[in-house]
Write a protein that holds these residues in place. Structure first.
Motif, PDB file in Angstrom:
ATOM      1  N   HIS A 101       0.813  -1.221   0.000  1.00  0.00           N
ATOM      2  CA  HIS A 101       0.000   0.000   0.000  1.00  0.00           C
ATOM      3  C   HIS A 101       0.849   1.275   0.000  1.00  0.00           C
ATOM      4  CE1 HIS A 101      -3.445  -2.517   0.690  1.00  0.00           C
ATOM      5  NE2 HIS A 101      -2.974  -2.951   1.843  1.00  0.00           N
ATOM      6  N   ARG A 102       2.160   1.129  -0.170  1.00  0.00           N
ATOM      7  CA  ARG A 102       3.091   2.259  -0.039  1.00  0.00           C
ATOM      8  C   ARG A 102       2.675   3.483  -0.855  1.00  0.00           C
ATOM      9  NH1 ARG A 102       7.662   2.435   2.409  1.00  0.00           N
ATOM     10  NH2 ARG A 102       7.942   0.193   2.440  1.00  0.00           N
ATOM     11  N   GLU A 103       2.157   3.305  -2.031  1.00  0.00           N
ATOM     12  CA  GLU A 103       1.803   4.433  -2.902  1.00  0.00           C
ATOM     13  C   GLU A 103       0.384   4.953  -2.674  1.00  0.00           C
ATOM     14  OE1 GLU A 103       4.234   5.833  -4.590  1.00  0.00           O
ATOM     15  OE2 GLU A 103       5.514   4.211  -3.839  1.00  0.00           O
ATOM     16  N   ARG A 104      -0.335   4.327  -1.791  1.00  0.00           N
ATOM     17  CA  ARG A 104      -1.712   4.741  -1.523  1.00  0.00           C
ATOM     18  C   ARG A 104      -1.745   5.887  -0.511  1.00  0.00           C
ATOM     19  NH1 ARG A 104      -4.811  -0.550  -1.994  1.00  0.00           N
ATOM     20  NH2 ARG A 104      -5.018  -0.705  -4.251  1.00  0.00           N
ATOM     21  N   PRO A 105      -2.753   6.742  -0.596  1.00  0.00           N
ATOM     22  CA  PRO A 105      -2.810   7.901   0.310  1.00  0.00           C
ATOM     23  C   PRO A 105      -2.963   7.534   1.787  1.00  0.00           C
ATOM     24  CG  PRO A 105      -4.758   7.809  -1.115  1.00  0.00           C
ATOM     25  CD  PRO A 105      -3.828   6.730  -1.574  1.00  0.00           C
ATOM     26  N   PHE A 106      -3.471   6.346   2.074  1.00  0.00           N
ATOM     27  CA  PHE A 106      -3.696   5.946   3.459  1.00  0.00           C
ATOM     28  C   PHE A 106      -2.524   5.192   4.085  1.00  0.00           C
ATOM     29  CE2 PHE A 106      -5.752   2.851   0.636  1.00  0.00           C
ATOM     30  CZ  PHE A 106      -5.134   1.671   1.019  1.00  0.00           C
ATOM     31  N   PHE A 107      -1.423   5.013   3.347  1.00  0.00           N
ATOM     32  CA  PHE A 107      -0.268   4.247   3.835  1.00  0.00           C
ATOM     33  C   PHE A 107       0.259   4.796   5.162  1.00  0.00           C
ATOM     34  CE2 PHE A 107       4.398   3.643   4.019  1.00  0.00           C
ATOM     35  CZ  PHE A 107       4.436   2.258   4.123  1.00  0.00           C
ATOM     36  N   ALA A 108       0.482   6.087   5.228  1.00  0.00           N
ATOM     37  CA  ALA A 108       1.050   6.694   6.446  1.00  0.00           C
ATOM     38  C   ALA A 108       0.142   6.467   7.650  1.00  0.00           C
ATOM     39  CB  ALA A 108       1.301   8.180   6.234  1.00  0.00           C
ATOM     40  N   SER A 109      -1.155   6.591   7.455  1.00  0.00           N
ATOM     41  CA  SER A 109      -2.066   6.400   8.585  1.00  0.00           C
ATOM     42  C   SER A 109      -2.118   4.931   9.024  1.00  0.00           C
ATOM     43  CB  SER A 109      -3.462   6.937   8.283  1.00  0.00           C
ATOM     44  OG  SER A 109      -4.051   6.237   7.225  1.00  0.00           O
TER      45      SER A 109
END
Length: 150
Positions: free
Chosen positions: A52-60
């Motif tokens: 999911h690294r490139e997805r916007p929710f990765f950091a969360s």
């Protein structure tokens, strides 16, 4: 026999649902062959959620899974991945059937209590991330012939 990984996420641990979650999976007939409580490091979380690294929710995702202790386990049984995912319920608890873990205890996608491997390749990868081979124990249960047809 197939193996799969589960993680009782921080919300499940904080809500005191570890025993309930594991009990439901054991009652289905799955065997626990590895189990530990841990605090996931940022590095391990980034490896685990790497797809999911490139997805916007990765950091969360990374922030959340590292926010508090989790319980990580390996379950074994026929079709363990499929059985576990059916018992866990849909990713979004709103869509999860009553009687599933997420359907009974979850309200939102971000706090859905448990992670379960979604396929054979991811299960193998995830198990190897969280467990060394010597931490997994193969054993027979006296009840196994009453659960699994030979």
């Amino acid at each position: 026999m197939e193996r799969t990984l589960i993680i009782v996420k921080p919300d499940g641990v904080q809500r005191g649902l570890i025993g309930e979650v594991i009990a439901r999976l054991e009652r289905r007939g799955l065997k626990v062959v590895g189990l530990k409580m841990m605090q996931i490091s940022r590095e391990l979380a980034e490896q685990h959620y790497g797809v999911h690294r490139e997805r916007p929710f990765f950091a969360s995702l990374v922030e959340y899974i590292t926010s508090a202790p989790v319980v990580v386990g390996v379950l074994e049984g026929p079709k363990a991945i499929e059985v576990t995912r059916a018992t866990v319920g849909a990713t979004n608890p709103v869509d999860a059937a009553p009687g599933t873990i997420r359907g009974d205890f979850g309200l939102t996608i971000g706090r859905n209590l448990i992670h379960a491997s979604d396929g054979a390749e991811s299960a193998e990868h995830e198990i190897n991330l969280f467990f060394r081979p010597e931490e997994l124990i193969s054993y027979e249960r006296a009840v196994d012939p009453w659960i699994v047809e030979e």
